[in-house]
Design an enzyme around this catalytic site. Structure first.
Site, PDB file in Angstrom:
ATOM      1  N   TYR A   1       0.835  -1.209   0.000  1.00  0.00           N
ATOM      2  CA  TYR A   1       0.000   0.000   0.000  1.00  0.00           C
ATOM      3  C   TYR A   1       0.862   1.249   0.000  1.00  0.00           C
ATOM      4  O   TYR A   1       0.560   2.240   0.623  1.00  0.00           O
ATOM      5  CB  TYR A   1      -0.944  -0.015   1.204  1.00  0.00           C
ATOM      6  CG  TYR A   1      -2.237   0.761   0.989  1.00  0.00           C
ATOM      7  CD1 TYR A   1      -3.117   0.411  -0.029  1.00  0.00           C
ATOM      8  CD2 TYR A   1      -2.579   1.817   1.828  1.00  0.00           C
ATOM      9  CE1 TYR A   1      -4.308   1.101  -0.209  1.00  0.00           C
ATOM     10  CE2 TYR A   1      -3.772   2.506   1.663  1.00  0.00           C
ATOM     11  CZ  TYR A   1      -4.637   2.147   0.638  1.00  0.00           C
ATOM     12  OH  TYR A   1      -5.817   2.841   0.459  1.00  0.00           O
TER      13      TYR A   1
ATOM     14  N   GLN B   1       9.709  -7.040  -2.077  1.00  0.00           N
ATOM     15  CA  GLN B   1       9.377  -8.199  -2.904  1.00  0.00           C
ATOM     16  C   GLN B   1      10.368  -9.337  -2.677  1.00  0.00           C
ATOM     17  O   GLN B   1       9.973 -10.507  -2.607  1.00  0.00           O
ATOM     18  CB  GLN B   1       9.374  -7.804  -4.381  1.00  0.00           C
ATOM     19  CG  GLN B   1       8.196  -6.953  -4.789  1.00  0.00           C
ATOM     20  CD  GLN B   1       8.174  -6.663  -6.276  1.00  0.00           C
ATOM     21  OE1 GLN B   1       8.882  -7.295  -7.056  1.00  0.00           O
ATOM     22  NE2 GLN B   1       7.365  -5.692  -6.671  1.00  0.00           N
TER      23      GLN B   1
ATOM     24  N   GLU C   1      10.392  29.553 -12.963  1.00  0.00           N
ATOM     25  CA  GLU C   1      10.003  29.874 -14.337  1.00  0.00           C
ATOM     26  C   GLU C   1       9.865  28.605 -15.172  1.00  0.00           C
ATOM     27  O   GLU C   1       8.965  28.484 -16.002  1.00  0.00           O
ATOM     28  CB  GLU C   1      11.030  30.815 -14.976  1.00  0.00           C
ATOM     29  CG  GLU C   1      10.596  31.319 -16.346  1.00  0.00           C
ATOM     30  CD  GLU C   1      11.523  32.390 -16.905  1.00  0.00           C
ATOM     31  OE1 GLU C   1      11.341  32.750 -18.082  1.00  0.00           O
ATOM     32  OE2 GLU C   1      12.419  32.856 -16.171  1.00  0.00           O
TER      33      GLU C   1
ATOM     34  N   HIS D   1       6.715  -3.059 -12.378  1.00  0.00           N
ATOM     35  CA  HIS D   1       8.129  -2.759 -12.593  1.00  0.00           C
ATOM     36  C   HIS D   1       8.803  -4.097 -12.909  1.00  0.00           C
ATOM     37  O   HIS D   1       8.499  -5.112 -12.281  1.00  0.00           O
ATOM     38  CB  HIS D   1       8.699  -2.151 -11.306  1.00  0.00           C
ATOM     39  CG  HIS D   1      10.073  -1.563 -11.423  1.00  0.00           C
ATOM     40  ND1 HIS D   1      10.594  -1.101 -12.615  1.00  0.00           N
ATOM     41  CD2 HIS D   1      11.039  -1.364 -10.492  1.00  0.00           C
ATOM     42  CE1 HIS D   1      11.807  -0.623 -12.387  1.00  0.00           C
ATOM     43  NE2 HIS D   1      12.103  -0.789 -11.117  1.00  0.00           N
TER      44      HIS D   1
END
Length: 347
Positions: free
Chosen positions: A38, A102, A247, A123
């Site tokens: 999450y 993972q 900018e 991914h």
């Protein structure tokens, strides 16, 4: 479906009109999607699927993520479970833990995969660098990827604004012959706007290069270099910040986003045009070898091994926070904190 032809290279772009949400629901009607993790992607993709009425559950460890999910209206025992139970309940398992997460969770996830399941990534890291991650899927499942081209926060915000986010998709392993339809349907269920095809390998190589270069690493380095040159030559913090960052973000980069770099050039003064046209090749000459060096380190696995080694250490989070705090305390960004509230829309 739209076909692009760019310098003789043909690509097919799949649009939302090709896979309306009702069509996606028909494809996924017998499927339960289990989102593991999450973080920004897990939250964004999960909420978008839930809001569109798909059968989606979460798999999380109890702790901060679990509490955040409860705050977002997920219900324990209904659509919120611990990781292994969610992986067991799901037919499409969205493996959206961090890369390091993972690696740690894979043995437990692998044990809860069933014949015909679909293992979904956003991914290609875990699969492509499997010599280091040890993530090697069984042969009796689909293995697919949908990679939104933006952060999970952007995935969510674009959805809430009625927009979609561009995503790539890839099929690594098509076990049951349905992997492509399942992938595309899920891609639009999570809030994609249009899709282009890639491979796991190309996705992770381009993604790691982009993050280290023009998307994050290079731009921070370029901002800081110009800011420091201006400050060292007597310009005030507000002037250096405005000419370096404000900018660009507020005026010029939106023009590039709208119609391209040439259009941005054409809407600037002739003096600005001349300077940009003269100096761009000089920057390319300096930067291309650096970017190529980065790319070679990505495809060799060196960058992956560095990330795994660093992110797997128990004190990783503390070190990361210290590094981020250093950036936070750079004068350039301290100036930004005081100047951003002075934008006209904030007054």
């Amino acid at each position: 479906m739209k076909e692009l032809n760019i310098n003789g290279i043909r690509e097919q772009i799949i649009e939302r009109s090709d896979f309306p949400i009702e069509k996606c629901k028909n494809i996924l009607e017998r499927k339960c999607t289990a989102i593991l993790g999450y973080g920004p992607q897990g939250r964004g993709q999960g909420l978008n699927m839930r809001d569109q009425g798909f059968n989606v559950i979460l798999g999380l460890r109890k702790g901060n993520s679990w509490d955040n999910a409860l705050d977002d209206g997920w219900v324990e025992g209904d659509n919120l479970f611990e990781i292994e139970e969610a992986a067991n309940r799901g037919n499409i398992i969205q493996f959206l833990l961090s890369d390091a997460g993972q690696i740690e969770a894979w043995p437990r996830i692998k044990n809860n995969l069933s014949d015909g399941d679909t293992l979904y990534f956003s991914h290609g890291f875990g699969i492509i660098f499997n010599k280091d991650t040890k993530i090697i899927p069984p042969r009796n499942i689909n293995v697919v990827l949908v990679a939104p081209k933006g952060s999970g926060l952007t995935v969510r915000n674009h959805f809430l604004e009625g927009r979609g986010i561009n995503s790539s998709y890839a099929i690594y392993q098509d076990y049951d012959g349905n992997a492509k339809d399942l992938t595309i349907a899920t891609a639009f269920a999570i809030g994609s706007g249009h899709l282009f095809e890639t491979t796991f390998e190309k996705e992770v190589h381009s993604d790691l290069t982009g993050e280290r270069c023009v998307l994050m690493g290079l731009i921070q380095g370029a901002f800081l270099a110009q800011y420091e040159v201006l400050r060292e030559n007597g310009h005030s913090p507000s002037e250096a910040y405005n000419e370096t960052i404000e900018e660009g973000l507020q005026s010029l980069y939106p023009l590039v986003s709208e119609k391209g770099m040439d259009w941005m050039y054409s809407n600037c003064s002739t003096t600005a045009q001349r300077g940009a046209l003269d100096w761009a090749p000089k920057f390319k000459k300096v930067l291309k070898p650096v970017i190529n060096d980065c790319y070679q380190k990505v495809i060799s696995g060196e960058e992956a091994r560095r990330a795994i080694s660093s992110n797997s250490k128990p004190d990783y989070r503390d070190k990361l926070n210290r590094e981020l705090e250093e950036i936070n305390n750079q004068e350039m960004w301290l100036a930004g904190k005081q100047l951003r509230p002075l934008r006209p829309e904030n007054l």
